[in-house]
Design a protein around this motif. Structure first.
Motif, mmCIF file in Angstrom:
data_model
loop_
_atom_site.group_PDB
_atom_site.id
_atom_site.type_symbol
_atom_site.label_atom_id
_atom_site.label_comp_id
_atom_site.label_asym_id
_atom_site.label_seq_id
_atom_site.Cartn_x
_atom_site.Cartn_y
_atom_site.Cartn_z
ATOM 1 N N ILE A 29 83.558 -9.951 43.986
ATOM 2 C CA ILE A 29 84.875 -10.477 43.626
ATOM 3 C C ILE A 29 85.865 -10.322 44.780
ATOM 4 O O ILE A 29 87.067 -10.483 44.577
ATOM 5 C CB ILE A 29 85.440 -9.810 42.354
ATOM 6 C CG1 ILE A 29 85.636 -8.318 42.559
ATOM 7 C CG2 ILE A 29 84.561 -10.071 41.153
ATOM 8 C CD1 ILE A 29 86.358 -7.639 41.409
ATOM 9 N N ASP A 54 82.586 -3.622 39.494
ATOM 10 C CA ASP A 54 83.010 -3.242 38.147
ATOM 11 C C ASP A 54 82.260 -1.976 37.739
ATOM 12 O O ASP A 54 81.035 -1.928 37.786
ATOM 13 C CB ASP A 54 82.705 -4.393 37.191
ATOM 14 C CG ASP A 54 83.221 -4.143 35.784
ATOM 15 O OD1 ASP A 54 83.533 -3.000 35.461
ATOM 16 O OD2 ASP A 54 83.307 -5.119 35.023
ATOM 17 N N ASN A 134 81.452 -13.921 40.189
ATOM 18 C CA ASN A 134 81.424 -13.786 38.730
ATOM 19 C C ASN A 134 81.471 -15.139 38.038
ATOM 20 O O ASN A 134 81.992 -16.115 38.577
ATOM 21 C CB ASN A 134 82.633 -12.973 38.246
ATOM 22 C CG ASN A 134 82.430 -11.493 38.460
ATOM 23 O OD1 ASN A 134 81.364 -11.060 38.847
ATOM 24 N ND2 ASN A 134 83.474 -10.717 38.230
ATOM 25 N N ILE A 137 85.395 -17.627 36.414
ATOM 26 C CA ILE A 137 86.574 -17.594 37.276
ATOM 27 C C ILE A 137 87.388 -18.851 37.024
ATOM 28 O O ILE A 137 86.883 -19.972 37.089
ATOM 29 C CB ILE A 137 86.167 -17.471 38.751
ATOM 30 C CG1 ILE A 137 85.513 -16.101 38.985
ATOM 31 C CG2 ILE A 137 87.369 -17.641 39.665
ATOM 32 C CD1 ILE A 137 85.011 -15.890 40.388
ATOM 33 N N LYS A 264 90.385 -14.566 35.421
ATOM 34 C CA LYS A 264 90.001 -14.046 36.736
ATOM 35 C C LYS A 264 90.237 -15.136 37.767
ATOM 36 O O LYS A 264 89.796 -16.276 37.598
ATOM 37 C CB LYS A 264 88.540 -13.612 36.723
ATOM 38 C CG LYS A 264 88.265 -12.439 35.791
ATOM 39 C CD LYS A 264 86.791 -12.116 35.675
ATOM 40 C CE LYS A 264 86.058 -13.110 34.800
ATOM 41 N NZ LYS A 264 84.670 -12.686 34.487
ATOM 42 N N TYR A 265 90.911 -14.762 38.863
ATOM 43 C CA TYR A 265 91.275 -15.716 39.911
ATOM 44 C C TYR A 265 90.838 -15.172 41.262
ATOM 45 O O TYR A 265 91.115 -14.003 41.583
ATOM 46 C CB TYR A 265 92.782 -15.949 39.940
ATOM 47 C CG TYR A 265 93.365 -16.508 38.664
ATOM 48 C CD1 TYR A 265 93.615 -17.872 38.537
ATOM 49 C CD2 TYR A 265 93.706 -15.676 37.601
ATOM 50 C CE1 TYR A 265 94.168 -18.397 37.365
ATOM 51 C CE2 TYR A 265 94.250 -16.182 36.435
ATOM 52 C CZ TYR A 265 94.480 -17.542 36.320
ATOM 53 O OH TYR A 265 95.030 -18.053 35.163
ATOM 54 N N GLN A 288 89.288 -10.718 43.780
ATOM 55 C CA GLN A 288 89.496 -11.289 42.451
ATOM 56 C C GLN A 288 90.640 -10.592 41.742
ATOM 57 O O GLN A 288 90.613 -9.391 41.507
ATOM 58 C CB GLN A 288 88.214 -11.141 41.625
ATOM 59 C CG GLN A 288 88.336 -11.654 40.203
ATOM 60 C CD GLN A 288 87.040 -11.454 39.445
ATOM 61 O OE1 GLN A 288 86.028 -12.069 39.763
ATOM 62 N NE2 GLN A 288 87.068 -10.578 38.451
ATOM 63 N N ASN A 290 92.532 -9.857 38.405
ATOM 64 C CA ASN A 290 92.302 -9.854 36.966
ATOM 65 C C ASN A 290 93.652 -9.894 36.251
ATOM 66 O O ASN A 290 94.404 -8.925 36.269
ATOM 67 C CB ASN A 290 91.538 -8.599 36.535
ATOM 68 C CG ASN A 290 90.160 -8.536 37.145
ATOM 69 O OD1 ASN A 290 89.351 -9.437 36.959
ATOM 70 N ND2 ASN A 290 89.891 -7.478 37.894
#
Length: 546
Positions: A29, A54, A134, A137, A264-265, A288, A290
């Motif tokens: 991410i 994660d 992931n 997204i 998620k971006y 990423q 969140n």
């Protein structure tokens, strides 16, 4: 001495708990790369890679090792590093807002890989690649089919000898709160003091069909291509924030914006270093964000524990507070406050007080509670008796008997008024006085469990009028008694308080609050008349009964 540091940061969140190696992963991410020249005399560099995953569902685990490639200006592979997995650490879920806290299901770990190497002079590019990102997204199409690629340049010595790349000062944020203005320090440091410019940039992908899921070696910089954003997203608009779009200050790296859609971006942030107006390298952090719903249910609460009488211990039971303000409820004062989380306060007087706790005072998420409490002094009901109080001639001995309830719960210290003390827990004890006078008796008890103390003071409790010093030399005589000698009825002038009369054996004969005293029924002899005023002042005289 210059230094060459190279770091990659990958934030990994996976959707399966199964171990997959090597195959498509769902843990990439984000990332970052930079380098540092440690010894310019031999072109000795340190390369560093930071990886994030994660804590709960990252698949696969951290790679061990990871593969970083070094290409020359012609994209010929010169060096490949197999960096060994270091111990990892868990990042704090900081919402960067004191009124909000993160959901419990977000957890990100960090691992920092390093390697050292001597490079001959020249222009080089470092690369690192890994697949895949992931699923789910928001701003990317086919995110699980896209990988992550990074590259960073070591400039030619003719352009900037022994350069060190900039590195970010703070780890990436693990969470951004939905519908809440977000501010974050995304600044970087350049070891050489070069000028830095910040901007959004497009994260990189690579062809994992050619180079593989875990490229070994990682491909040349030309193999990195832009990720596929979906409309309306792009490098400059990576997060859904139509009202307050995300922006980054080009000079400070200060990142702001207000997200308005959960998810998620993938976001790219670049810091480019310039020397004399010439671009040397760009450190791209790809990670990423969140966006999650944060909670702001701050709740004030506390309990109390009486330490010793008027001393109260306040136990803070508040939820999600960051700062605290206490008002202990003492009227007509502003000094009865505290900003400690769990303060202890001693009241000067007993009574009832309204104690107020304000959590996050002055913020929109503030909460308060007011609770009435009672404070009372320590009272062990200390008491003692003596076998005799009045003596006519020293030396003389006094037997003290401790009649305090729960006698064995305390340690006792006796002060006999003649400069001597004794620690004694017995029920009875004996003390001898060598001189005539008036003696204050003080008994101090300490609770063997809590350490609290209580004091009993009996002023002028023991007195002796004999010896070479007359009674008139021992106490001021502000009263006048007549007739003296007397056949029975005495008149006392200047009387204040209580008057007591003792015989030569120390026995109490009479007590009065009146200005007259009848000793008609007393035997002939010498008596001591003692007057104790309302403020504790003692006057004493001899009285002769005929």
């Amino acid at each position: 001495m210059k230094s060459l540091r190279y770091i990659i940061v990958l934030i990994t969140i996976s959707l399966s708990s199964s171990f997959i190696n090597p195959t498509y992963s769902t843990h990439i991410i984000g990332g970052e790369m930079f380098y540092e020249c440690m010894d310019s005399s031999i072109n000795f560099y340190r390369f560093t890679v930071k990886l994030y995953r994660d804590c709960y569902s990252g698949v696969p685990p951290y790679d061990d090792p990871i593969y970083v490639s070094v290409y020359d200006s012609l994209e010929i592979l010169r060096v490949q590093f197999g960096m060994v997995l270091p111990p990892d650490d868990t990042l704090e879920n900081n919402t960067y807002n004191v009124c909000l806290y993160a959901p419990v299901d977000i957890c990100v770990q960090e691992a920092v890989y390093t390697e050292y190497y001597i490079l001959p002079p020249g222009r080089y590019t470092l690369t690192y690649q890994r697949c895949c990102r992931n699923q789910g997204i928001v701003n990317m199409s086919n995110s699980t089919g896209q990988g992550a690629g990074w590259d960073i340049t070591i400039p030619d010595p003719a352009q900037a000898a022994y350069n060190s790349a900039p590195y970010y000062n703070n780890p990436p944020p693990t969470i951004i709160c939905l519908d809440v203005p977000f501010e974050y320090d995304h600044s970087a440091t350049d070891p050489d003091g070069d000028s830095l410019v910040y901007s959004f940039c497009t994260p990189q992908d690579y062809d994992n069909g050619i180079w593989g899921i875990i490229p070994n070696p990682s491909g040349p910089p030309s193999s990195n291509v832009d990720v596929n954003y979906v409309s309306p997203y792009n490098a400059a608009y990576p997060i859904y924030a139509p009202t307050d779009p995300f922006q980054i200050d080009p000079q400070t790296g200060w990142l702001t914006g207000t997200p308005e859609l959960l998810g998620k971006y993938v976001v790219g942030i670049c810091v480019s270093e310039y020397r004399n107006g010439v671009l040397l390298s760009t450190n791209m952090r790809d990670f990423q964000f969140n966006v999650a719903g944060c909670v702001d249910d701050v709740t004030a609460g506390f309990t109390i524990n009486t330490v010793c009488g008027n001393t109260i211990e306040f136990n803070n039971t508040s939820w999600h507070g960051t700062d605290y303000y206490w008002d202990f409820g003492v009227p007509n004062t502003a000094s009865d406050t505290s900003t400690q989380a769990n303060p202890i306060y001693t009241y000067s007087d007993s009574g009832s007080y309204d104690v107020t706790l304000i959590v996050n005072k002055g913020l929109f998420c503030a909460d308060s509670i007011t609770v009435p409490i009672s404070a009372a002094p320590v009272d062990f009901s200390l008491a003692f008796i003596v076998n005799k109080q009045f003596f006519f001639s020293p030396p003389f001995g006094v037997q003290f008997t401790n009649t305090t309830p729960n006698l064995n719960s305390y340690n006792y210290t006796w002060y006999f008024g003649d400069g001597t003390t004794e620690q004694n827990n017995d029920t009875s004890l004996y003390h001898e006085y060598l001189y005539n006078g008036y003696y204050d008796i003080t008994l101090i008890a300490e609770d063997t469990f809590t350490g609290c103390t209580d004091t009993l003071l009996m002023e002028d409790h023991i007195f002796c009028t004999g010896g070479t010093i007359g009674i008139d030399d021992l106490k001021e005589n502000n009263i006048h008694i007549h007739p003296n000698p007397t056949t029975g009825l005495l008149t006392i002038e200047g009387l204040a308080g209580t008057t007591t009369v003792y015989n030569i054996y120390g026995d109490l004969v009479a007590t009065t609050l009146s200005s007259t005293l009848d000793l008609s029924n007393a035997a002939a002899g010498i008596y001591l008349l003692k007057n104790t005023g309302y403020q504790g002042k003692v006057d004493a005289q001899r009285v002769v009964k005929e």
